[in-house]
Design an enzyme around this catalytic site. Structure first.
Site, mmCIF file in Angstrom:
data_model
loop_
_atom_site.group_PDB
_atom_site.id
_atom_site.type_symbol
_atom_site.label_atom_id
_atom_site.label_comp_id
_atom_site.label_asym_id
_atom_site.label_seq_id
_atom_site.Cartn_x
_atom_site.Cartn_y
_atom_site.Cartn_z
ATOM 1 N N GLU A 1 33.659 71.580 114.211
ATOM 2 C CA GLU A 1 34.784 70.765 114.194
ATOM 3 C C GLU A 1 35.760 71.239 113.570
ATOM 4 O O GLU A 1 35.466 71.136 112.030
ATOM 5 C CB GLU A 1 34.043 69.425 113.739
ATOM 6 C CG GLU A 1 32.866 68.734 114.582
ATOM 7 C CD GLU A 1 33.393 68.132 115.762
ATOM 8 O OE1 GLU A 1 34.601 67.996 115.932
ATOM 9 O OE2 GLU A 1 32.888 67.596 116.768
ATOM 10 N N CYS B 1 41.634 65.457 110.047
ATOM 11 C CA CYS B 1 41.826 66.452 110.928
ATOM 12 C C CYS B 1 42.737 65.835 112.177
ATOM 13 O O CYS B 1 43.252 66.846 112.761
ATOM 14 C CB CYS B 1 40.497 67.032 111.184
ATOM 15 S SG CYS B 1 39.579 65.654 111.722
ATOM 16 N N GLU C 1 48.424 73.678 110.059
ATOM 17 C CA GLU C 1 47.866 72.318 109.567
ATOM 18 C C GLU C 1 48.310 72.468 108.024
ATOM 19 O O GLU C 1 47.932 73.160 106.984
ATOM 20 C CB GLU C 1 46.452 72.356 109.805
ATOM 21 C CG GLU C 1 45.615 71.063 109.510
ATOM 22 C CD GLU C 1 44.152 71.031 109.410
ATOM 23 O OE1 GLU C 1 43.649 72.158 109.261
ATOM 24 O OE2 GLU C 1 43.567 69.916 110.070
HETATM 25 P P1 NAD Z 1 36.620 74.726 104.770
HETATM 26 O O1 NAD Z 1 36.659 75.241 105.854
HETATM 27 O O2 NAD Z 1 37.558 75.381 103.575
HETATM 28 O O3 NAD Z 1 35.340 74.347 104.038
HETATM 29 C C1 NAD Z 1 34.523 73.507 104.900
HETATM 30 C C2 NAD Z 1 33.194 73.701 104.196
HETATM 31 O O4 NAD Z 1 32.641 75.088 104.851
HETATM 32 C C3 NAD Z 1 32.750 73.548 102.778
HETATM 33 O O5 NAD Z 1 31.700 73.148 102.427
HETATM 34 C C4 NAD Z 1 32.886 75.096 102.449
HETATM 35 O O6 NAD Z 1 32.050 75.484 101.472
HETATM 36 C C5 NAD Z 1 32.263 75.842 103.858
HETATM 37 N N1 NAD Z 1 32.599 77.241 104.093
HETATM 38 C C6 NAD Z 1 33.625 77.620 104.068
HETATM 39 N N2 NAD Z 1 33.586 78.927 104.602
HETATM 40 C C7 NAD Z 1 32.449 79.137 105.107
HETATM 41 C C8 NAD Z 1 31.643 80.269 105.569
HETATM 42 N N3 NAD Z 1 32.384 81.439 105.855
HETATM 43 N N4 NAD Z 1 30.247 80.227 105.773
HETATM 44 C C9 NAD Z 1 29.788 79.076 105.431
HETATM 45 N N5 NAD Z 1 30.378 77.891 104.714
HETATM 46 C C10 NAD Z 1 31.537 77.987 104.603
HETATM 47 O O7 NAD Z 1 37.459 73.341 104.817
HETATM 48 P P2 NAD Z 1 37.782 72.256 103.957
HETATM 49 O O8 NAD Z 1 39.197 72.479 103.245
HETATM 50 O O9 NAD Z 1 36.713 71.713 102.994
HETATM 51 O O10 NAD Z 1 38.185 71.143 104.954
HETATM 52 C C11 NAD Z 1 39.449 70.851 105.298
HETATM 53 C C12 NAD Z 1 39.427 71.544 106.877
HETATM 54 O O11 NAD Z 1 38.527 70.761 107.733
HETATM 55 C C13 NAD Z 1 40.725 71.227 107.820
HETATM 56 O O12 NAD Z 1 41.138 72.370 108.521
HETATM 57 C C14 NAD Z 1 40.346 69.850 108.684
HETATM 58 O O13 NAD Z 1 41.059 69.797 109.752
HETATM 59 C C15 NAD Z 1 38.993 70.137 109.155
HETATM 60 N N6 NAD Z 1 38.231 69.210 109.499
HETATM 61 C C16 NAD Z 1 37.854 68.970 110.761
HETATM 62 C C17 NAD Z 1 37.254 67.780 111.125
HETATM 63 C C18 NAD Z 1 36.965 67.591 112.641
HETATM 64 O O14 NAD Z 1 35.934 66.786 113.015
HETATM 65 N N7 NAD Z 1 37.380 68.386 113.572
HETATM 66 C C19 NAD Z 1 36.974 66.713 110.387
HETATM 67 C C20 NAD Z 1 37.459 66.811 108.910
HETATM 68 C C21 NAD Z 1 38.022 67.954 108.684
#
Ligand code: NAD
Length: 486
Positions: free
Chosen positions: A258, A292, A391
């Site tokens: 997601e 998101c 974004e």
């Molecule tokens: P992020 O990708 O930086 O981190 C999300 C999570 O993934 C965190 O727990 C982080 O520690 C972990 N992570 C990051 N890289 C990783 C990897 N290589 N391997 C394993 N874990 C990893 O995102 P964020 O800044 O926390 O959240 C914002 C983003 O989330 C935005 O892009 C937003 O659009 C998206 N989002 C999407 C939805 C949806 O349902 N489509 C909902 C909410 C947020």
């Protein structure tokens, strides 16, 4: 409000593994800071690859040897309802904690971090009791039993913007299906996820079924690639999703992704501007734009362009920016200093691109502390500009002109993302037919508010798979066909 802001420091120096509070194997920790005041909130231990390994092994044992792997749907549903009760008891304090962590306005936090997680558990408890987990089909050779079996050990990786409900998008269907879970929340919201642990203990969830290890990216990668994990359920950025998806592809590991969005709200030439303005809070500014599904591109017909720009700017400048615990506040701070810098960087780039800044773009003059930015609206944006393609994840809107419905559809679909959107028109049928042409996982007509009972997810770079509804549960099953004799 003053009372609410004087909350005690919360320290989370242990992980929740195998039904117990467990000391970390490493020494790293994260100091959580309140987004609106920069005051310390507490300290949480950060997990290592070893902590993740211990948690995954506990989840594996609970699935393969524990009672959970052999439980009936009814037994699981009963525990899930007790877990819902235990979370509901904590709803108010959880909502306040998350607002302090990430800046979410308190009314929204009460809905998404307070009410929704318990509600989702109940929905999936009812659902798992109502479906056939072993269906008998006659075949030319005899009978085939089509079984829905748990996919196995689930690694759930969540972001900071809606930490409780997005974790529950994964935990509730996983529990219903009979899976066990290792949850790795985001360090930006370091403290709230352990509420699930307290509730799990109170509800009598068997040991090892739900394990929680706060950790950063490296340990997150260890969860993604751990040989004893069967499925990864990820919500976060498209950049991280790409990495995780490619790891899972290599390992032939099930995954749902997601990811991000750059959604469009299309205002048609017969639209009612009052209806748009009423819907903007949910469609474009929800959770300070840290959502998101934020519709950060507003597409306006040239014939009504100035009117739309004025209305959107009027709405944005009318938002009350401040401490999210104040119920009058409609726009809180960004979740962290780093994220605020990112949002400001996008605003600076848009200014340099020649887009016309209509309102906002600065730090609110009356707020000295906290990661605040004014709600910001740019006009005269081309869909090729960076501000229309990337974004921002903050309260920053680009109003893009178009000529005719076909061009509106083309611009809305001209994005790498495909998560959400909306169409605004006085003619419901016309709006619906435009909505059918938009390549996004969800879309609203004269409103945008997510239905927690219907599949949710993205097309294109916004993700793979769906959460919520039966469609969300489906990703936690393996289907097995047993050929038997009558
Ligand atoms: P992020 O990708 O930086 O981190 C999300 C999570 O993934 C965190 O727990 C982080 O520690 C972990 N992570 C990051 N890289 C990783 C990897 N290589 N391997 C394993 N874990 C990893 O995102 P964020 O800044 O926390 O959240 C914002 C983003 O989330 C935005 O892009 C937003 O659009 C998206 N989002 C999407 C939805 C949806 O349902 N489509 C909902 C909410 C947020």
């Amino acid at each position: 409000m003053t009372q609410l802001t004087q909350q005690a420091i919360i320290d989370r120096r242990q992980f929740f593994i195998d039904g117990r509070w467990t000391d970390p194997t490493g020494t790293e920790s994260h100091t959580a800071v309140e987004a609106a005041t920069e005051a310390p909130l507490g300290t949480a231990a950060l997990g290592t690859e070893t902590d993740i390994d211990i948690a995954v092994r506990a989840a594996r044992t609970a699935l393969d040897d524990g009672p959970w792997g052999r439980s009936t749907a009814h037994e699981r549903a009963e525990v899930m309802r007790r877990l819902a009760d235990a979370l509901a008891k904590r709803a108010e304090s959880t909502s306040i904690l998350v607002s302090r962590e990430n800046g979410m306005p308190i009314a929204l936090s009460s809905a998404f971090n307070g009410v929704a997680p318990a509600a989702l558990l109940r929905v999936y408890a009812d659902l798992i009791e109502s479906i056939d987990l072993e269906e008998s089909r006659s075949s030319p050779q005899g009978i085939t039993l089509v079984r829905k079996e748990p996919v196995g050990v689930v690694g759930a990786i969540t972001p900071w913007n809606y930490p409780q409900v997005l974790a529950m998008f994964k935990i509730a269907p996983a529990l219903a299906a009979g899976c066990t879970i290792v949850l790795k929340p985001s360090p930006e919201t370091a403290l709230d996820s352990y509420v699930f642990a307290e509730a799990a203990q109170e509800a009598g969830l068997p040991a090892g079924v739900l394990n929680i290890v706060l950790a950063g990216r490296r340990a997150g990668e260890a969860l993604v690639t751990h040989p004893l994990v069967d499925k990864i359920a990820f919500t976060g950025s498209t950049a991280a999703g790409r990495e995780i998806g490619s790891q899972c592809g290599r390992l032939i590991r099930r995954c749902t992704l997601e990811l991000g969005g750059k959604s469009a709200a299309i205002f048609l030439d017969d639209g009612d501007i009052e209806v748009l303005v009423r819907g903007l809070g949910a469609a474009s500014f929800m959770n300070n734009g840290q959502t998101c599904t934020t519709q950060s591109r507003i597409l306006a017909p040239r014939s009504r362009y100035d009117e739309v720009v004025d209305a959107v700017a009027g709405f944005a400048s009318g938002l009350r920016v401040g401490n999210p615990l104040d119920p009058e506040v409609t726009c809180g701070p960004m979740a962290s200093e780093t994220h605020l810098a990112r949002v400001n960087g996008h605003i600076d780039n848009a200014r340099r691109s020649g887009a016309r800044l209509i309102t906002g773009g600065r730090r609110p003059a009356d707020l000295e502390k906290g990661w605040f930015v004014e709600p910001t609206v740019f006009a005269d944006v081309s869909n090729d500009d960076e501000i229309a393609r990337t974004e921002v994840f903050g309260p920053v809107i680009a109003v893009i002109p178009y000529e005719g419905d076909d061009e509106a559809v083309r611009i809305a679909n001209d994005s790498n993302y495909g998560l959400a959107g909306s169409v605004w028109s006085s003619d419901e049928d016309r709006a619906r037919s435009i909505a059918r042409r938009i390549r996004t996982g969800t879309i609203g007509v004269n409103r945008y508010d997510i239905d927690l009972g219907a599949p949710f997810g993205g097309m294109k770079d916004s993700g793979i798979g769906r959460e919520l509804g039966f469609e969300g549960l489906h990703h936690y099953f393996e289907y097995k066909s047993m050929y038997v004799n009558p």
